[in-house]
Design a protein around this motif. Structure first.
Motif, PDB file in Angstrom:
ATOM      1  N   LEU A   1     -13.198  12.360  -0.725  1.00  0.00           N
ATOM      2  CA  LEU A   1     -13.304  10.985  -0.222  1.00  0.00           C
ATOM      3  C   LEU A   1     -14.911  10.479  -0.834  1.00  0.00           C
ATOM      4  CD1 LEU A   1     -11.614  10.853   3.200  1.00  0.00           C
ATOM      5  CD2 LEU A   1     -10.682   9.711   1.013  1.00  0.00           C
ATOM      6  N   ALA A   2     -15.507  11.265  -1.506  1.00  0.00           N
ATOM      7  CA  ALA A   2     -16.843  10.789  -2.030  1.00  0.00           C
ATOM      8  C   ALA A   2     -17.001   9.407  -2.298  1.00  0.00           C
ATOM      9  CB  ALA A   2     -17.343  11.673  -3.051  1.00  0.00           C
ATOM     10  N   GLN A   3     -15.951   8.692  -3.045  1.00  0.00           N
ATOM     11  CA  GLN A   3     -16.244   7.440  -3.447  1.00  0.00           C
ATOM     12  C   GLN A   3     -15.485   6.300  -2.287  1.00  0.00           C
ATOM     13  OE1 GLN A   3     -17.460   6.924  -6.254  1.00  0.00           O
ATOM     14  NE2 GLN A   3     -17.185   9.102  -6.303  1.00  0.00           N
ATOM     15  N   ARG A   4     -15.244   6.957  -1.054  1.00  0.00           N
ATOM     16  CA  ARG A   4     -14.800   6.019   0.057  1.00  0.00           C
ATOM     17  C   ARG A   4     -15.877   6.013   1.408  1.00  0.00           C
ATOM     18  NH1 ARG A   4     -11.170   2.772  -1.876  1.00  0.00           N
ATOM     19  NH2 ARG A   4      -9.544   2.994  -0.386  1.00  0.00           N
ATOM     20  N   ILE A   5     -16.892   6.606   1.097  1.00  0.00           N
ATOM     21  CA  ILE A   5     -17.630   6.964   2.468  1.00  0.00           C
ATOM     22  C   ILE A   5     -18.227   5.540   3.051  1.00  0.00           C
ATOM     23  CG2 ILE A   5     -18.300   9.262   1.615  1.00  0.00           C
ATOM     24  CD1 ILE A   5     -21.008   7.755   0.926  1.00  0.00           C
ATOM     25  N   LYS A   6     -18.209   4.472   2.393  1.00  0.00           N
ATOM     26  CA  LYS A   6     -18.517   3.432   3.028  1.00  0.00           C
ATOM     27  C   LYS A   6     -17.536   2.313   3.262  1.00  0.00           C
ATOM     28  CE  LYS A   6     -22.750   4.656   3.272  1.00  0.00           C
ATOM     29  NZ  LYS A   6     -23.368   4.992   4.535  1.00  0.00           N
ATOM     30  N   HIS A   7     -16.326   2.718   3.178  1.00  0.00           N
ATOM     31  CA  HIS A   7     -15.166   1.837   3.411  1.00  0.00           C
ATOM     32  C   HIS A   7     -14.908   1.954   4.857  1.00  0.00           C
ATOM     33  CE1 HIS A   7     -14.753   1.829  -0.723  1.00  0.00           C
ATOM     34  NE2 HIS A   7     -13.672   1.079  -0.737  1.00  0.00           N
ATOM     35  N   HIS A   8     -14.306   0.968   5.504  1.00  0.00           N
ATOM     36  CA  HIS A   8     -14.038   0.952   7.167  1.00  0.00           C
ATOM     37  C   HIS A   8     -12.704   1.391   7.109  1.00  0.00           C
ATOM     38  CE1 HIS A   8     -17.659  -1.134   7.475  1.00  0.00           C
ATOM     39  NE2 HIS A   8     -17.684  -1.141   8.981  1.00  0.00           N
ATOM     40  N   PRO A   9     -12.216   1.933   8.233  1.00  0.00           N
ATOM     41  CA  PRO A   9     -10.772   2.463   8.190  1.00  0.00           C
ATOM     42  C   PRO A   9      -9.687   1.364   7.895  1.00  0.00           C
ATOM     43  CG  PRO A   9     -11.881   3.238  10.189  1.00  0.00           C
ATOM     44  CD  PRO A   9     -12.692   2.134   9.520  1.00  0.00           C
ATOM     45  N   SER A  10      -9.862   0.073   7.990  1.00  0.00           N
ATOM     46  CA  SER A  10      -8.959  -0.872   7.451  1.00  0.00           C
ATOM     47  C   SER A  10      -8.712  -0.871   5.907  1.00  0.00           C
ATOM     48  CB  SER A  10      -9.207  -2.240   8.037  1.00  0.00           C
ATOM     49  OG  SER A  10     -10.522  -2.609   7.461  1.00  0.00           O
ATOM     50  N   LYS A  11      -9.656  -0.512   5.180  1.00  0.00           N
ATOM     51  CA  LYS A  11      -9.851  -0.389   3.869  1.00  0.00           C
ATOM     52  C   LYS A  11      -9.196   1.100   3.151  1.00  0.00           C
ATOM     53  CE  LYS A  11     -11.310  -4.706   3.578  1.00  0.00           C
ATOM     54  NZ  LYS A  11     -10.330  -5.675   3.072  1.00  0.00           N
ATOM     55  N   LEU A  12      -8.834   1.976   4.053  1.00  0.00           N
ATOM     56  CA  LEU A  12      -8.288   3.174   3.632  1.00  0.00           C
ATOM     57  C   LEU A  12      -6.776   3.288   4.073  1.00  0.00           C
ATOM     58  CD1 LEU A  12     -11.208   5.302   5.457  1.00  0.00           C
ATOM     59  CD2 LEU A  12     -10.884   4.690   3.074  1.00  0.00           C
ATOM     60  N   SER A  13      -6.157   4.109   3.152  1.00  0.00           N
ATOM     61  CA  SER A  13      -4.904   4.391   2.968  1.00  0.00           C
ATOM     62  C   SER A  13      -4.748   5.418   4.494  1.00  0.00           C
ATOM     63  CB  SER A  13      -4.244   5.181   1.883  1.00  0.00           C
ATOM     64  OG  SER A  13      -4.794   6.447   1.900  1.00  0.00           O
ATOM     65  N   GLY A  14      -3.429   5.559   4.913  1.00  0.00           N
ATOM     66  CA  GLY A  14      -3.256   6.549   5.712  1.00  0.00           C
ATOM     67  C   GLY A  14      -3.716   7.785   5.676  1.00  0.00           C
ATOM     68  N   GLY A  15      -3.338   8.303   4.514  1.00  0.00           N
ATOM     69  CA  GLY A  15      -3.890   9.709   4.183  1.00  0.00           C
ATOM     70  C   GLY A  15      -5.295   9.745   3.997  1.00  0.00           C
ATOM     71  N   GLU A  16      -6.114   8.824   3.707  1.00  0.00           N
ATOM     72  CA  GLU A  16      -7.376   8.828   3.701  1.00  0.00           C
ATOM     73  C   GLU A  16      -7.980   8.817   5.001  1.00  0.00           C
ATOM     74  OE1 GLU A  16      -8.237   6.442  -0.624  1.00  0.00           O
ATOM     75  OE2 GLU A  16      -7.944   5.359   1.110  1.00  0.00           O
ATOM     76  N   GLN A  17      -7.325   7.914   5.949  1.00  0.00           N
ATOM     77  CA  GLN A  17      -7.825   7.692   7.438  1.00  0.00           C
ATOM     78  C   GLN A  17      -7.725   9.032   8.116  1.00  0.00           C
ATOM     79  OE1 GLN A  17      -5.131   4.581   8.784  1.00  0.00           O
ATOM     80  NE2 GLN A  17      -6.552   2.951   8.052  1.00  0.00           N
ATOM     81  N   GLN A  18      -6.518   9.940   7.716  1.00  0.00           N
ATOM     82  CA  GLN A  18      -6.345  11.102   8.621  1.00  0.00           C
ATOM     83  C   GLN A  18      -7.356  12.147   8.135  1.00  0.00           C
ATOM     84  OE1 GLN A  18      -5.334  11.058  11.025  1.00  0.00           O
ATOM     85  NE2 GLN A  18      -3.987  12.734  11.660  1.00  0.00           N
ATOM     86  N   ARG A  19      -7.727  12.091   6.590  1.00  0.00           N
ATOM     87  CA  ARG A  19      -8.749  12.988   6.205  1.00  0.00           C
ATOM     88  C   ARG A  19     -10.091  12.734   6.806  1.00  0.00           C
ATOM     89  NH1 ARG A  19      -5.767  11.663   1.367  1.00  0.00           N
ATOM     90  NH2 ARG A  19      -5.056  13.442   0.282  1.00  0.00           N
ATOM     91  N   VAL A  20     -10.378  11.446   7.222  1.00  0.00           N
ATOM     92  CA  VAL A  20     -11.619  11.169   7.875  1.00  0.00           C
ATOM     93  C   VAL A  20     -11.392  11.856   9.395  1.00  0.00           C
ATOM     94  CG1 VAL A  20     -13.326   9.390   8.861  1.00  0.00           C
ATOM     95  CG2 VAL A  20     -12.287   8.998   6.520  1.00  0.00           C
TER      96      VAL A  20
END
Length: 229
Positions: free
Chosen positions: A138-157
């Motif tokens: 998720l190196a490219q997603r660190i500044k994304h808020h949860p609403s901008k992340l997919s379900g899988g990405e949210q659970q990785r966070v």
């Protein structure tokens, strides 16, 4: 280096029952379980078998249990709520079926905050959060808020947050239960790999028997009793 002979979890004759009207429902009927330092254990069992109740017991999240619950050798049966809170904060990490991320904060901030609470310096917390997110792709997603992340990405966070303070034990209750099968397989495998890399112990409740067998040990809860698989 972890002492692989050290018991991180020690349950002895753990019991939990609930009363509904005049009926007593015995959910846990004398559970014994030991988890060593660095050991990853899969917890299997059908819905309603008491997996969540067992995880709540180990996580010191509710009372009403009979028997012994030791976390890293420390008996917790009759300690104060402050002591239970301290043990949770210092030694445990949690991943739930739903991510429970803070929606007003970005991915990195969600992992920084639990570190700041325990007294970690901001710069160190930022570096730790970045490291964990990079390990989970998720190196490219660190500044994304949860609403901008997919379900899988949210659970990785959520996984990264659970490991933020390098807990001795991670407890996960169906951590991929809200994801589609393909994504669930990937996230659960990444989760197990990261826990292993970190050297933490883990107790992971899952329905995925195939991935469960990639863990160090599998136990099954049936009729209130825990069985080795």
């Amino acid at each position: 280096m972890n002492d692989m002979n050290r018991n991180i979890v020690g349950l002895k004759d753990l019991k939990r029952s609930f009363t509904q009207g005049e009926t007593v429902i015995e959910v846990l009927r004398g559970v014994d379980l030991t988890i060593k330092s660095g050991e990853i254990v899969a917890l299997l069992g059908p819905s309603g078998s008491g997996k969540s109740t067992l995880l709540q017991a180990v996580g010191l999240l509710e009372g009403g249990f009979e028997g012994s619950i030791k976390i890293d050798g420390e008996e917790t049966y009759d300690v104060t709520s402050d002591v239970r809170t301290r043990i949770r904060r210092e030694k445990l990490g949690f991943v739930y079926q739903f991510h429970h991320l803070l929606t007003d904060f970005d991915a990195q901030e969600n992992i920084i905050l639990p570190q700041i609470i325990t007294g970690v310096k901001r710069a160190d917390a930022e570096a730790r959060a970045l490291y964990l997110l990079e390990k989970l792709g998720l190196a490219q997603r660190i500044k994304h808020h949860p609403s901008k992340l997919s379900g899988g990405e949210q659970q990785r966070v959520a996984v990264a947050r659970a490991l933020a303070n390098a807990p001795q034990l991670v407890l996960a209750d169906e951590p991929t239960g809200n994801l589609d099968e393909h994504t669930a397989d990937i996230v659960l495998e990444e989760f197990v790999d990261l826990v292993r890399t970190e050297g933490s112990s883990a107790l992971i409740a899952t329905h995925n028997e195939r991935l469960a067998r990639k863990m160090d040990r599998v136990v099954r809860l049936k009729d209130g009793i825990l069985h080795e698989v």
